[in-house]
Design a protein around this motif. Sequence first.
Motif, PDB file in Angstrom:
ATOM      1  N   ILE A 110       0.839  -1.090  -0.137  1.00 32.80           N
ATOM      2  CA  ILE A 110      -0.026   0.130   0.083  1.00 32.80           C
ATOM      3  C   ILE A 110       0.860   1.289  -0.039  1.00 32.80           C
ATOM      4  O   ILE A 110       0.414   2.202  -0.633  1.00 32.80           O
ATOM      5  N   ALA A 111       2.058   1.057   0.454  1.00 32.59           N
ATOM      6  CA  ALA A 111       2.823   2.251   0.548  1.00 32.59           C
ATOM      7  C   ALA A 111       3.331   2.664  -1.094  1.00 32.59           C
ATOM      8  O   ALA A 111       3.426   3.686  -1.544  1.00 32.59           O
ATOM      9  N   ASP A 112       3.533   1.462  -1.858  1.00 29.34           N
ATOM     10  CA  ASP A 112       3.731   1.729  -3.303  1.00 29.34           C
ATOM     11  C   ASP A 112       2.655   2.366  -3.972  1.00 29.34           C
ATOM     12  O   ASP A 112       2.733   3.173  -4.813  1.00 29.34           O
ATOM     13  N   ILE A 113       1.383   1.992  -3.380  1.00 26.21           N
ATOM     14  CA  ILE A 113       0.103   2.565  -4.150  1.00 26.21           C
ATOM     15  C   ILE A 113      -0.043   4.248  -3.872  1.00 26.21           C
ATOM     16  O   ILE A 113      -0.140   5.016  -4.611  1.00 26.21           O
ATOM     17  N   ALA A 114       0.217   4.409  -2.627  1.00 25.06           N
ATOM     18  CA  ALA A 114       0.516   5.969  -2.356  1.00 25.06           C
ATOM     19  C   ALA A 114       1.577   6.675  -2.992  1.00 25.06           C
ATOM     20  O   ALA A 114       1.480   7.792  -3.631  1.00 25.06           O
ATOM     21  N   GLU A 115       2.511   6.134  -3.092  1.00 21.02           N
ATOM     22  CA  GLU A 115       3.624   6.721  -3.744  1.00 21.02           C
ATOM     23  C   GLU A 115       3.745   6.927  -5.284  1.00 21.02           C
ATOM     24  O   GLU A 115       3.761   7.927  -5.734  1.00 21.02           O
ATOM     25  N   HIS A 116       3.071   5.809  -5.812  1.00 16.76           N
ATOM     26  CA  HIS A 116       2.806   5.756  -7.263  1.00 16.76           C
ATOM     27  C   HIS A 116       1.658   6.778  -7.472  1.00 16.76           C
ATOM     28  O   HIS A 116       1.695   7.620  -8.508  1.00 16.76           O
ATOM     29  N   ARG A 117       0.574   6.772  -6.947  1.00 15.77           N
ATOM     30  CA  ARG A 117      -0.907   7.478  -7.315  1.00 15.77           C
ATOM     31  C   ARG A 117      -0.423   8.881  -7.197  1.00 15.77           C
ATOM     32  O   ARG A 117      -0.739   9.705  -7.963  1.00 15.77           O
ATOM     33  N   PHE A 118       0.256   9.381  -5.970  1.00 16.10           N
ATOM     34  CA  PHE A 118       0.394  10.811  -5.929  1.00 16.10           C
ATOM     35  C   PHE A 118       1.713  11.367  -6.233  1.00 16.10           C
ATOM     36  O   PHE A 118       2.100  12.342  -6.113  1.00 16.10           O
ATOM     37  N   ARG A 119       2.554  10.510  -6.853  1.00 15.78           N
ATOM     38  CA  ARG A 119       3.873  10.872  -7.405  1.00 15.78           C
ATOM     39  C   ARG A 119       4.892  11.479  -6.044  1.00 15.78           C
ATOM     40  O   ARG A 119       5.425  12.440  -6.032  1.00 15.78           O
ATOM     41  N   SER A 120       4.610  10.897  -4.909  1.00 14.66           N
ATOM     42  CA  SER A 120       5.124  11.532  -3.609  1.00 14.66           C
ATOM     43  C   SER A 120       5.860  10.434  -2.999  1.00 14.66           C
ATOM     44  O   SER A 120       5.371   9.559  -2.146  1.00 14.66           O
ATOM     45  N   ARG A 121       7.140  10.559  -2.918  1.00 13.21           N
ATOM     46  CA  ARG A 121       7.929   9.206  -2.048  1.00 13.21           C
ATOM     47  C   ARG A 121       7.736  10.033  -0.445  1.00 13.21           C
ATOM     48  O   ARG A 121       7.540   8.737   0.155  1.00 13.21           O
ATOM     49  N   PRO A 122       7.771  11.009  -0.167  1.00 10.19           N
ATOM     50  CA  PRO A 122       7.429  11.244   1.243  1.00 10.19           C
ATOM     51  C   PRO A 122       5.968  10.658   1.788  1.00 10.19           C
ATOM     52  O   PRO A 122       6.081  10.189   2.620  1.00 10.19           O
ATOM     53  N   LEU A 123       4.962  10.892   0.793  1.00  5.34           N
ATOM     54  CA  LEU A 123       3.788  10.166   1.002  1.00  5.34           C
ATOM     55  C   LEU A 123       4.032   8.708   1.277  1.00  5.34           C
ATOM     56  O   LEU A 123       3.403   7.930   2.209  1.00  5.34           O
ATOM     57  N   GLY A 124       4.589   8.074   0.547  1.00  5.31           N
ATOM     58  CA  GLY A 124       4.756   6.975   0.472  1.00  5.31           C
ATOM     59  C   GLY A 124       5.471   6.161   1.762  1.00  5.31           C
ATOM     60  O   GLY A 124       5.216   5.159   2.340  1.00  5.31           O
TER      61      GLY A 124
END
Length: 500
Positions: A110-124
């Motif tokens: 799910i960290a991959d999903i957040a990072e990929h969907r929002f183009r945000s490594r900090p969010l991941g």
Amino acid sequence: MTGHATVAVSLFAIAMLATIAIGVLSARGRTRSMSEWSITERGLGTLFVLVLMAGESYTSFSFLGAAGWSYRYGIPIFYLIAYLSTGLAVAYFVAPLLWTYCARHHLVSIADIAEHRFRSRPLGIAVAVICTIFLVPYVQLQIQGMGVVVNAMSYGAINLKTAAVISFVVAETFILTSGLRGSAWVSVLKDTLAVLSIAILAVYIPWHYFHGPSELLNRLVSEKPQWLTFPGAGGGTFGASWFISTIILNAITICVFPTTVAGYLSAKSPNALRRNSILLPWYQVLLLIPILIGAAALFVAPHLKNPDLALFTLVTDSLPSPIVALIGIAGALSAIVPMSVFLVAIGTLCGRTILGGGLRGTGTSDSRQRLASQLVGLVVGAIALAGALAFPKVLVNLSVLSYEGIAQLVPAVILGLYWRRLTALGVGAGLLTGGAVVLLLHATGNDPLLGVNGGLFALAANLAVAATLSWQFGHVIQSPPFARHSTARMPSAPQTPTES
């Protein structure tokens, strides 16, 4: 050591050796990639997905907590069956969506999903950290749960600390070599023994003590009616409003629970997940048996100091030692399997997203990500073991917050795939808001609030902040993030809402 204890301990030792062998051998002939270790390279069919995800819902809590809550409170324990079954109805729609999105973009958590969907490594990274914090208590709970089970089934011959160490060694041995696939194969043994144990208990206990389940239920109605109405025998907070709100919150949350998502992503196809959502609710019916035995213990052992021992008190009192060992082994494996899945999930989140460079580190550093994930799984397991041995109540107290805390990831994992305008700023701010509300309600003793599960208020605040900021400052995403890692397409996968 008595004769009964010798039989039980011997059978337990054989079962643990068999568990290690099954888990380790499941990796033979498989690649040593990060995807294989974390999600079996999406290689599990309907049956293995079923037993793997059943292993997450039927844990040591099913043998201890379900009977214990039934003994202590009564009717509120039915929230367990209700939210697990309702959550599978939600998963029928959500799980194929997550599988398709992740398969198309080679995502494994799910960290991959957040990072990929929002183009945000900090969010991941934030998602990975939050998941790790809230999953560690579950690892410790399973370690302690196994300790209680093994101590009871061995008639006290194996103490709690020894059992805790055994659970750590067994789980770590096979997950370090085979990852999630090992957990799936061990789940087959676990589920076979669990179903057999429940069948024995369902028939034997009511007839041994009450000449049948009808007499038990009649006595419950006539002598313990307070156990059959909300808020239950415990009184206070577990009323109808709490029951309904907890079902709603947990049914949504279980669909984004890191270990549940790992189970989704291990499937061969979305159809395997749809079949799982149809079949697995029937598995939850088995939870009625520990609940019934907890009620039986009200009459057989009315003065238990530890209600969690309700089931095993009746088991050791009435059944021969080989059957006690069988039920104890099923209970022990019901701790080891979910613990191993938790450790694989934590290892994947930290080893890949935090230490392994996230999505930008995919490909050239795949072996490094897997090694880091394995080491994280080993370290976190050791930390949970130390907590179970030295500070048994410190981390466990955090488990109360776990579902409410992970519920705050719903916008990052699910809502973002449906609403293109949702932004990293909105999700991040909503996550902070929801987390703050959860902590505030618990710190001030206001959860439940007005009889309603506090996590639901926190999620509402989270969604409001995420939606407001995204609407005010967001823009519609026109292309998938990290395109260089996302060009591959899964030919059998339908379009997801994000890409339609």
